[in-house]
Scaffold this motif. Structure first.
Motif, mmCIF file in Angstrom:
data_model
loop_
_atom_site.group_PDB
_atom_site.id
_atom_site.type_symbol
_atom_site.label_atom_id
_atom_site.label_comp_id
_atom_site.label_asym_id
_atom_site.label_seq_id
_atom_site.Cartn_x
_atom_site.Cartn_y
_atom_site.Cartn_z
ATOM 1 N N VAL A 122 -13.939 -17.557 -19.162
ATOM 2 C CA VAL A 122 -14.475 -16.519 -20.046
ATOM 3 C C VAL A 122 -14.290 -16.955 -21.499
ATOM 4 O O VAL A 122 -13.180 -17.286 -21.918
ATOM 5 C CB VAL A 122 -13.769 -15.161 -19.806
ATOM 6 C CG1 VAL A 122 -14.294 -14.105 -20.751
ATOM 7 C CG2 VAL A 122 -13.930 -14.717 -18.357
ATOM 8 N N ASN A 123 -15.374 -16.955 -22.262
ATOM 9 C CA ASN A 123 -15.324 -17.314 -23.676
ATOM 10 C C ASN A 123 -16.043 -16.216 -24.469
ATOM 11 O O ASN A 123 -17.237 -15.992 -24.266
ATOM 12 C CB ASN A 123 -15.978 -18.675 -23.925
ATOM 13 C CG ASN A 123 -15.887 -19.094 -25.376
ATOM 14 O OD1 ASN A 123 -15.001 -18.648 -26.097
ATOM 15 N ND2 ASN A 123 -16.821 -19.919 -25.810
ATOM 16 N N VAL A 124 -15.314 -15.529 -25.354
ATOM 17 C CA VAL A 124 -15.892 -14.442 -26.144
ATOM 18 C C VAL A 124 -15.602 -14.716 -27.618
ATOM 19 O O VAL A 124 -14.468 -14.998 -27.991
ATOM 20 C CB VAL A 124 -15.312 -13.065 -25.744
ATOM 21 C CG1 VAL A 124 -15.942 -11.960 -26.556
ATOM 22 C CG2 VAL A 124 -15.507 -12.810 -24.264
ATOM 23 N N ASP A 125 -16.654 -14.657 -28.441
ATOM 24 C CA ASP A 125 -16.523 -14.812 -29.881
ATOM 25 C C ASP A 125 -16.968 -13.518 -30.554
ATOM 26 O O ASP A 125 -18.082 -13.045 -30.330
ATOM 27 C CB ASP A 125 -17.394 -15.973 -30.391
ATOM 28 C CG ASP A 125 -16.903 -17.319 -29.890
ATOM 29 O OD1 ASP A 125 -15.673 -17.525 -29.878
ATOM 30 O OD2 ASP A 125 -17.748 -18.150 -29.510
ATOM 31 N N TYR A 126 -16.071 -12.955 -31.367
ATOM 32 C CA TYR A 126 -16.372 -11.732 -32.099
ATOM 33 C C TYR A 126 -16.662 -12.092 -33.547
ATOM 34 O O TYR A 126 -15.848 -12.754 -34.195
ATOM 35 C CB TYR A 126 -15.191 -10.755 -32.058
ATOM 36 C CG TYR A 126 -14.818 -10.284 -30.674
ATOM 37 C CD1 TYR A 126 -15.490 -9.227 -30.089
ATOM 38 C CD2 TYR A 126 -13.782 -10.873 -29.959
ATOM 39 C CE1 TYR A 126 -15.153 -8.773 -28.828
ATOM 40 C CE2 TYR A 126 -13.427 -10.425 -28.695
ATOM 41 C CZ TYR A 126 -14.118 -9.375 -28.138
ATOM 42 O OH TYR A 126 -13.792 -8.932 -26.896
ATOM 43 N N GLY A 127 -17.813 -11.671 -34.064
ATOM 44 C CA GLY A 127 -18.137 -11.798 -35.478
ATOM 45 C C GLY A 127 -18.186 -10.408 -36.078
ATOM 46 O O GLY A 127 -18.092 -9.414 -35.362
ATOM 47 N N GLU A 128 -18.348 -10.318 -37.407
ATOM 48 C CA GLU A 128 -18.366 -8.992 -38.025
ATOM 49 C C GLU A 128 -19.543 -8.147 -37.544
ATOM 50 O O GLU A 128 -19.426 -6.938 -37.420
ATOM 51 C CB GLU A 128 -18.388 -9.116 -39.547
ATOM 52 C CG GLU A 128 -17.049 -9.503 -40.115
ATOM 53 C CD GLU A 128 -17.008 -9.400 -41.621
ATOM 54 O OE1 GLU A 128 -18.002 -8.941 -42.239
ATOM 55 O OE2 GLU A 128 -15.976 -9.773 -42.186
ATOM 56 N N LYS A 129 -20.685 -8.773 -37.284
ATOM 57 C CA LYS A 129 -21.859 -8.028 -36.806
ATOM 58 C C LYS A 129 -22.466 -8.661 -35.565
ATOM 59 O O LYS A 129 -23.592 -8.351 -35.184
ATOM 60 C CB LYS A 129 -22.918 -7.941 -37.915
ATOM 61 C CG LYS A 129 -22.435 -7.031 -39.049
ATOM 62 C CD LYS A 129 -23.502 -6.370 -39.821
ATOM 63 C CE LYS A 129 -24.396 -5.532 -39.022
ATOM 64 N NZ LYS A 129 -25.058 -4.451 -39.662
ATOM 65 N N ALA A 136 -20.687 -13.745 -25.711
ATOM 66 C CA ALA A 136 -19.822 -13.901 -24.545
ATOM 67 C C ALA A 136 -20.502 -14.803 -23.531
ATOM 68 O O ALA A 136 -21.693 -14.657 -23.255
ATOM 69 C CB ALA A 136 -19.518 -12.542 -23.928
ATOM 70 N N THR A 137 -19.716 -15.749 -22.985
ATOM 71 C CA THR A 137 -20.199 -16.643 -21.942
ATOM 72 C C THR A 137 -19.189 -16.622 -20.811
ATOM 73 O O THR A 137 -17.996 -16.830 -21.038
ATOM 74 C CB THR A 137 -20.351 -18.087 -22.474
ATOM 75 O OG1 THR A 137 -21.162 -18.053 -23.641
ATOM 76 C CG2 THR A 137 -20.976 -18.983 -21.434
ATOM 77 N N VAL A 138 -19.674 -16.366 -19.588
ATOM 78 C CA VAL A 138 -18.796 -16.303 -18.424
ATOM 79 C C VAL A 138 -19.347 -17.240 -17.363
ATOM 80 O O VAL A 138 -20.519 -17.129 -16.969
ATOM 81 C CB VAL A 138 -18.707 -14.859 -17.862
ATOM 82 C CG1 VAL A 138 -17.780 -14.810 -16.667
ATOM 83 C CG2 VAL A 138 -18.244 -13.890 -18.933
ATOM 84 N N LYS A 139 -18.509 -18.169 -16.894
ATOM 85 C CA LYS A 139 -18.911 -19.054 -15.798
ATOM 86 C C LYS A 139 -18.650 -18.297 -14.503
ATOM 87 O O LYS A 139 -17.522 -17.911 -14.201
ATOM 88 C CB LYS A 139 -18.123 -20.357 -15.845
ATOM 89 C CG LYS A 139 -18.618 -21.361 -14.845
ATOM 90 C CD LYS A 139 -17.945 -22.699 -15.029
ATOM 91 C CE LYS A 139 -18.534 -23.672 -14.024
ATOM 92 N NZ LYS A 139 -17.934 -24.982 -14.139
ATOM 93 N N GLY A 163 -21.317 -20.897 -9.966
ATOM 94 C CA GLY A 163 -21.588 -22.081 -10.758
ATOM 95 C C GLY A 163 -22.518 -21.814 -11.927
ATOM 96 O O GLY A 163 -22.568 -22.580 -12.877
ATOM 97 N N SER A 164 -23.278 -20.718 -11.904
ATOM 98 C CA SER A 164 -24.165 -20.382 -13.015
ATOM 99 C C SER A 164 -23.365 -19.696 -14.125
ATOM 100 O O SER A 164 -22.199 -19.368 -13.946
ATOM 101 C CB SER A 164 -25.306 -19.484 -12.525
ATOM 102 O OG SER A 164 -24.778 -18.274 -12.018
ATOM 103 N N GLU A 165 -24.012 -19.482 -15.272
ATOM 104 C CA GLU A 165 -23.355 -18.847 -16.412
ATOM 105 C C GLU A 165 -24.028 -17.532 -16.759
ATOM 106 O O GLU A 165 -25.254 -17.422 -16.702
ATOM 107 C CB GLU A 165 -23.384 -19.771 -17.634
ATOM 108 C CG GLU A 165 -22.427 -20.912 -17.565
ATOM 109 C CD GLU A 165 -22.338 -21.652 -18.882
ATOM 110 O OE1 GLU A 165 -23.221 -21.498 -19.747
ATOM 111 O OE2 GLU A 165 -21.364 -22.400 -19.052
ATOM 112 N N PHE A 166 -23.202 -16.565 -17.135
ATOM 113 C CA PHE A 166 -23.690 -15.302 -17.673
ATOM 114 C C PHE A 166 -23.492 -15.365 -19.179
ATOM 115 O O PHE A 166 -22.385 -15.648 -19.649
ATOM 116 C CB PHE A 166 -22.919 -14.119 -17.078
ATOM 117 C CG PHE A 166 -23.258 -12.807 -17.721
ATOM 118 C CD1 PHE A 166 -24.396 -12.112 -17.363
ATOM 119 C CD2 PHE A 166 -22.440 -12.266 -18.717
ATOM 120 C CE1 PHE A 166 -24.712 -10.899 -17.970
ATOM 121 C CE2 PHE A 166 -22.759 -11.060 -19.323
ATOM 122 C CZ PHE A 166 -23.895 -10.386 -18.944
ATOM 123 N N VAL A 167 -24.553 -15.116 -19.950
ATOM 124 C CA VAL A 167 -24.475 -15.191 -21.411
ATOM 125 C C VAL A 167 -24.895 -13.846 -22.000
ATOM 126 O O VAL A 167 -25.914 -13.277 -21.599
ATOM 127 C CB VAL A 167 -25.387 -16.321 -21.952
ATOM 128 C CG1 VAL A 167 -25.331 -16.361 -23.468
ATOM 129 C CG2 VAL A 167 -24.986 -17.658 -21.362
#
Length: 186
Positions: free
Chosen positions: A10-17, A21-24, A28-32
């Motif tokens: 699980v990789n989540v990046d929070y910006g101000e606006k 999020a990317t989840v493997k 084997g596929s990815e959820f974006v």
């Protein structure tokens, strides 16, 4: 609602606006998920919670306001209410701690509960206790002093509301008929 995700997948990046999020997935596929948020958030106070049944993305709002939508609408910026706007005359019910559309008049709720308690029909000791509470609550300062002094000095056997009588001296114990008062020594 992605089940059995592992922290390293699980990789989540929070910006101000923004939110990215990317989840493997186990397949084997990815959820974006990429979102342009309708309002600003505080990235340092956002967090990701990974559970066995889902992944929660908790975002801290920069302002305590109700968002009409999570995502920003294309080329439409929310405008502040004007003095001619009818909605500006309404109380601001969307401020925290609650985002309910309708506020609750707690004074009205308290009055209703008090009325229900007053109208409640009690029997036996409960009715007698309620009567004494009402006399004490509605009475003057002298009535309260008389009730306290007579009750304490008589060991709970006398309850007088006449301060002129009680203030003269010690209130003697008067046990009910057929009973005897005993003092206990230590």
């Amino acid at each position: 609602m992605i089940k059995k995700s592992k922290k390293e997948n699980v990789n989540v990046d929070y910006g101000e606006k923004t939110l990215s999020a990317t989840v493997k997935l186990p397949s084997g596929s990815e959820f974006v998920l990429d979102l342009d948020l309708s309002h600003t958030i505080v990235p340092a106070q956002c967090k990701t919670v990974i559970m066995s049944t889902k992944i929660e993305l908790k975002m801290k709002k920069a302002e305590a306001i109700r968002w009409s939508s999570l995502e920003a609408e294309d080329d439409i910026q929310p405008k502040p209410p004007t003095k001619n706007d009818k909605s500006s005359d309404l109380p601001d019910v969307h401020k925290y701690p609650s985002s309910r559309h309708v506020g609750k008049d707690w004074d009205k709720v308290a009055a209703q509960i008090a009325k229900e308690e007053k109208d409640e029909k009690l029997e036996g000791d409960a009715a007698l206790n309620q009567l004494f509470q009402q006399i004490y609550g509605d009475g003057s300062e002298e009535v309260r002093k008389a009730m306290n002094k007579s009750f304490v000095e008589s060991g709970g056997t006398v309850l007088s509301t006449n301060w002129d009588e009680v203030k003269r001296g010690h209130v003697d114990c008067k046990p009910p008929d057929g009973m005897e008062w005993k003092t206990w020594e230590k």
